[in-house]
Scaffold this motif. Structure first.
Motif, short mmCIF file in Angstrom:
data_model
loop_
_atom_site.label_atom_id
_atom_site.label_comp_id
_atom_site.label_asym_id
_atom_site.label_seq_id
_atom_site.Cartn_x
_atom_site.Cartn_y
_atom_site.Cartn_z
N TYR A 1 0.85 -1.20 0.00
CA TYR A 1 0.00 0.00 0.00
C TYR A 1 0.88 1.25 0.00
CZ TYR A 1 -3.19 -3.62 1.51
OH TYR A 1 -3.88 -4.79 1.59
N PRO A 2 1.71 1.42 -1.06
CA PRO A 2 2.70 2.50 -1.03
C PRO A 2 2.11 3.90 -0.85
CG PRO A 2 2.53 1.54 -3.22
CD PRO A 2 1.79 0.65 -2.30
N LEU A 3 0.96 4.16 -1.47
CA LEU A 3 0.42 5.52 -1.43
C LEU A 3 0.13 5.97 0.00
CD1 LEU A 3 -0.32 7.88 -3.24
CD2 LEU A 3 -2.64 7.00 -3.38
N MET A 4 -0.41 5.06 0.82
CA MET A 4 -0.71 5.40 2.21
C MET A 4 0.54 5.86 2.95
SD MET A 4 -2.85 5.74 4.64
CE MET A 4 -4.42 5.01 4.25
N PHE A 5 1.65 5.16 2.72
CA PHE A 5 2.89 5.52 3.39
C PHE A 5 3.49 6.81 2.83
CE2 PHE A 5 2.22 1.16 4.45
CZ PHE A 5 2.73 1.01 5.72
N GLU A 6 3.16 7.10 1.57
CA GLU A 6 3.66 8.33 0.96
C GLU A 6 2.96 9.57 1.49
OE1 GLU A 6 3.71 8.28 -3.38
OE2 GLU A 6 4.59 6.29 -3.24
N ILE A 7 1.67 9.45 1.78
CA ILE A 7 0.93 10.65 2.19
C ILE A 7 0.90 10.84 3.71
CG2 ILE A 7 -0.54 10.64 0.12
CD1 ILE A 7 -2.62 9.88 2.76
N ALA A 8 1.33 9.82 4.46
CA ALA A 8 1.29 9.94 5.93
C ALA A 8 2.45 10.79 6.44
CB ALA A 8 1.34 8.54 6.55
N ASP A 9 2.14 11.70 7.36
CA ASP A 9 3.20 12.48 8.02
C ASP A 9 3.78 11.68 9.17
OD1 ASP A 9 2.87 15.14 6.62
OD2 ASP A 9 0.83 14.81 7.33
N VAL A 10 2.93 10.83 9.75
CA VAL A 10 3.36 10.03 10.90
C VAL A 10 2.95 8.57 10.70
CG1 VAL A 10 2.90 9.57 13.35
CG2 VAL A 10 3.27 11.90 12.58
N LEU A 11 3.85 7.67 11.05
CA LEU A 11 3.52 6.24 11.09
C LEU A 11 3.63 5.77 12.53
CD1 LEU A 11 3.17 3.31 10.00
CD2 LEU A 11 5.62 3.30 9.52
N LEU A 12 2.50 5.29 13.07
CA LEU A 12 2.52 4.69 14.40
C LEU A 12 2.58 3.19 14.21
CD1 LEU A 12 -0.37 6.76 16.07
CD2 LEU A 12 2.08 7.08 16.39
N ILE A 13 3.58 2.56 14.77
CA ILE A 13 3.65 1.10 14.71
C ILE A 13 3.10 0.58 16.02
CG2 ILE A 13 5.14 -0.90 14.38
CD1 ILE A 13 7.10 1.02 12.93
N ASN A 14 1.86 0.12 15.96
CA ASN A 14 1.15 -0.27 17.19
C ASN A 14 1.35 -1.75 17.54
OD1 ASN A 14 -0.52 0.12 19.41
ND2 ASN A 14 -2.40 -0.21 18.25
N LYS A 15 1.01 -2.08 18.76
CA LYS A 15 1.11 -3.45 19.29
C LYS A 15 2.57 -3.90 19.35
CE LYS A 15 -3.48 -4.38 17.46
NZ LYS A 15 -4.42 -5.28 16.80
N ILE A 16 3.45 -2.96 19.66
CA ILE A 16 4.88 -3.24 19.72
C ILE A 16 5.19 -4.22 20.87
CG2 ILE A 16 5.64 -1.31 21.22
CD1 ILE A 16 7.16 -2.01 17.79
N ASP A 17 4.26 -4.32 21.81
CA ASP A 17 4.46 -5.23 22.96
C ASP A 17 4.40 -6.71 22.56
OD1 ASP A 17 1.75 -4.32 22.47
OD2 ASP A 17 1.10 -5.50 24.20
N VAL A 18 3.86 -6.99 21.38
CA VAL A 18 3.79 -8.41 20.98
C VAL A 18 4.77 -8.73 19.83
CG1 VAL A 18 1.42 -8.75 21.77
CG2 VAL A 18 1.81 -8.00 19.42
N ILE A 19 5.72 -7.85 19.60
CA ILE A 19 6.62 -8.00 18.45
C ILE A 19 7.41 -9.32 18.47
CG2 ILE A 19 8.65 -6.76 19.40
CD1 ILE A 19 8.74 -5.40 16.49
N ASP A 20 7.70 -9.82 19.67
CA ASP A 20 8.50 -11.05 19.77
C ASP A 20 7.81 -12.29 19.20
OD1 ASP A 20 10.48 -9.61 20.84
OD2 ASP A 20 10.02 -10.10 22.94
#
Lengths: 224, 117
Positions: free
Chosen positions: A154-173
């Motif tokens: 979904y490249p366009l979404m990442f192109e127009i976003a000023d901020v990216l929140l990467i959520n649920k980082i507590d379950v990354i493992d």
């Protein structure tokens, strides 16, 4: 048989929306209200993140929320429990909000007494990216279980976003999610994107995210 | 259903142009779709008759021109098709390039008959 004639138009189909969006953007600036457009796929934790964000900021600024959904008002009711003003916008089957719908939402919400208005867009990484809502800034949430390949899909979404929140980082493992890979992929599409790894559940990273919001709201407040 | 929403915008735009140009009827609507836009031509064609029903566009033909998703390689200055080459320059293999075209969604022209004045 009538004679056929070719009329050349050569206009982007998004043009009328872009014109409305520019008007709304200026109007928000003139009224010194920061409008955030929050986008993500369904189940990324948008509403939970919003609740956490509001709890962190509500004592120091006046916040209003517009919840866009195809139907139902569960999200608006969840937000109302935090004590801030919230309305539900039904898109009537549409997969995104455009600038005229956002304007209508702003009018229904009433922003004269607000510092920050938040638009929770329809859960979808495709269509909301194509239609400028007129928001001051765009933020998107990507949650760990969704995978680090999403900037490729979904490249366009990442192109127009000023901020990216990467959520649920507590379950990354427990997921195959590489934080360095996602950062690299997102920055390649959008070198200026701000990235905050957060957990709406544990509160990790919320301070860094709300600090960014604080400075943006202050900037709009103090601008001429 | 994404295409329906977009078709509604298209209908509005054509209606406006028809009004401005004293159009009696519309024969063909010609649009351009970029290869890398998220619009699927097949669905555009499929939903076109329903979306245009009851408007001046009813019964008109929809012609779609595709615009290729081309990128310019920053390393060897070659232009290449981004989708076909999976985002890498086929000549030198670099992934450092800029997009030249392919995101478009334009109303190009309409073929009409005019009102006799």
């Amino acid at each position: 048989m009538d004679e056929l004639k070719v009329i050349e138009i050569k206009k982007s189909i998004y043009e009328s929306n872009d014109v409305e969006a520019a008007k709304l953007k200026k109007d928000m600036k003139d009224k010194h209200v920061f409008l955030l457009n929050l986008m993500s796929s369904p189940g990324s934790g948008k509403t939970t993140t919003l609740v956490k964000t509001i709890e962190e900021l509500k004592s120091e600024m006046r916040i209003g929320v517009m919840e866009a959904d195809i139907d139902s008002d569960v999200d608006a009711r969840t937000i109302l429990k935090t004590g801030v003003k919230a309305i539900q916008i039904h898109t009537g089957g549409m997969c995104h909000l455009d600038a005229p719908m956002t304007k209508e939402g702003i009018e229904n919400l009433g922003i004269e007494d607000l510092d920050m208005a938040i638009l929770e867009n329809v859960g979808n990484l495709v269509c909301p990216a194509e239609f400028d809502t007129g928001a001051t800034k765009n933020a998107m949430i990507l949650s760990v279980p969704e995978g680090d390949d999403k900037p490729l899909k979904y490249p366009l979404m990442f192109e127009i976003a000023d901020v990216l929140l990467i959520n649920k980082i507590d379950v990354i493992d427990i997921f195959d999610f590489d934080i360095d890979v996602i950062k690299k992929r997102a920055k390649r599409l959008n070198p200026d994107i701000k990235i905050f790894p957060i957990s709406a559940r544990t509160g990790e990273g919320i301070k860094e995210w709300t600090d960014w919001l604080r400075s943006e709201v202050k900037f709009v407040k103090e601008s001429n | 259903m994404h295409e329906v929403t977009i078709l509604v915008e298209l209908v509005k735009m054509v209606e406006e142009a028809a009004k401005e140009n004293n159009v009696a009827s519309i024969d063909t609507v010609i649009i351009q779709i970029g290869q890398l836009s998220s619009i699927v031509p097949r669905y555009m064609r499929e939903y076109y008759p329903n979306t245009t029903e009851g408007t001046i566009l009813e019964g008109s033909k929809l012609k779609i021109e595709m615009i290729p998703g081309n990128g310019l390689c920053h390393h060897c200055d070659k232009v290449f098709n981004v989708a076909k080459n999976k985002g890498k320059c086929p000549i030198c293999g670099a992934d450092d390039w800029e997009l030249l075209s392919g995101r478009e969604f334009n109303l190009k022209e309409i073929v009409v008959t005019e009102n006799k004045s």
